[in-house]
Write an enzyme that holds these catalytic residues in place. Structure first.
Site, PDB file in Angstrom:
ATOM      1  N   GLU A  40      42.707 -22.979 -44.669  1.00 10.71           N
ATOM      2  CA  GLU A  40      42.902 -21.620 -44.174  1.00 10.71           C
ATOM      3  C   GLU A  40      44.088 -21.008 -44.924  1.00 10.71           C
ATOM      4  OE1 GLU A  40      43.646 -19.678 -39.715  1.00 10.71           O
ATOM      5  OE2 GLU A  40      44.420 -21.669 -40.194  1.00 10.71           O
ATOM      6  N   LYS A 115      36.885 -15.950 -38.640  1.00 11.40           N
ATOM      7  CA  LYS A 115      37.380 -16.793 -37.554  1.00 11.40           C
ATOM      8  C   LYS A 115      37.177 -16.121 -36.200  1.00 11.40           C
ATOM      9  CE  LYS A 115      41.788 -19.045 -36.266  1.00 11.40           C
ATOM     10  NZ  LYS A 115      43.197 -19.151 -36.702  1.00 11.40           N
ATOM     11  N   CYS A 151      40.488 -23.582 -38.072  1.00 17.60           N
ATOM     12  CA  CYS A 151      41.724 -23.923 -37.363  1.00 17.60           C
ATOM     13  C   CYS A 151      41.584 -23.900 -35.836  1.00 17.60           C
ATOM     14  CB  CYS A 151      42.860 -23.014 -37.840  1.00 17.60           C
ATOM     15  SG  CYS A 151      44.519 -23.715 -37.585  1.00 17.60           S
TER      16      CYS A 151
END
Length: 267
Positions: A40, A115, A151
């Site tokens: 990321e 995300k 994440c």
């Protein structure tokens, strides 16, 4: 399928980060990887300046630079970047938010995953500057279906189950994990748990720990803790990096997914 996980430390400048990523991509492809996963925020590290000032669309220099190198090498790449999103007002200030995007690019693909779960935890509010995505994404590499999460998504089991139900046998997770007391333990538990939840391979690429092992365990923002990993569909940790920059390679045995789903039909 041979994969590579590139653990690096990105910096504040998108072009410098592109040059570093292209160098590491060549190294990984030279080791035989067909799928290469970067962290990321590969395009710009968190806590290194405003994200909106260097945010680019998928036709920008960062994404097309990685695309061109990936196509030259015949490999598929996943790498974290930021794209322009919207403008919101926070405490009387207008903020240009971005999407936290996992770029997916290579010979037959050029798209992104935005995300879904923004990191609003531990007194950090990613949603102030990042607009959440809404769509699950899978793609194919040499006949293998790969899902994508980023994440903080790893704390949400249903996303991983849903990716597996969409056919994913491998789920890649670009990451820039926060260091601090207990954070490495949580990372190891969560990656193993999501593998078991989805009976899939988990391939997680993290930012290396700024300052390396010397700073290990100190509380920081989400700038990296290292410990990129490859976890099998029964939760076994097959490969793990340390705190420093590193490239991991691993041959994924997809038959393990079939056997796991037969013996553990949680889906």
């Amino acid at each position: 399928m041979k994969i590579a996980v590139v653990q690096l430390t990105s910096g504040p400048d998108i072009l410098n980060n592109l040059a570093l990523a292209k160098q590491k991509l060549r190294e990984a492809a030279g080791q035989g990887a067909r799928l290469v996963v970067f962290p990321e925020a590969t395009s710009q590290a968190f806590d290194s300046g405003r994200l909106d000032e260097q945010a680019q669309e998928l036709d920008g220099e960062f994404a097309t630079g990685l695309r061109d190198t990936a196509r030259e090498l015949g490999v598929t790449v996943v790498a974290g970047m930021f794209r322009p999103a919207d403008t919101v007002e926070r405490e009387g200030k207008k903020i240009n938010r971005v999407y936290n995007t996992a770029l997916i690019t290579g010979p037959d693909i050029h798209r992104g995953y935005d995300k879904i779960h923004t990191f609003d935890a531990y007194s950090y509010r990613e949603s102030d500057t990042v607009r959440p995505g809404e769509e699950l994404v899978t793609f194919d590499v040499e006949g293998v279906t790969v899902g994508v999460a980023t994440c903080y998504d790893i704390r949400f089991p249903e996303q991983f189950r849903d990716l597996a139900r969409k056919g994913a046998q491998v789920i890649v997770v670009p990451t820039s994990w926060m260091d601090g007391p207990g954070k490495l333990d949580q990372w190891r538990i969560l990656t193993a748990a999501r593998a078991l939840d989805s009976t899939s391979w988990i391939v997680a690429a993290g930012q290396a720990r700024p300052g390396g092992e010397e700073k290990a365990g100190e509380a920081t923002g989400p700038t990296g803790i290292g410990h990129s990993c490859v976890v099998g569909p029964m939760g076994r940790r097959e490969a793990e990096a340390g705190y420093e920059p590193e490239i991991l390679t691993h041959d994924l045995d997809l038959e393990q997914v079939t056997k796991a789903r037969e013996s553990l039909p949680v889906l």
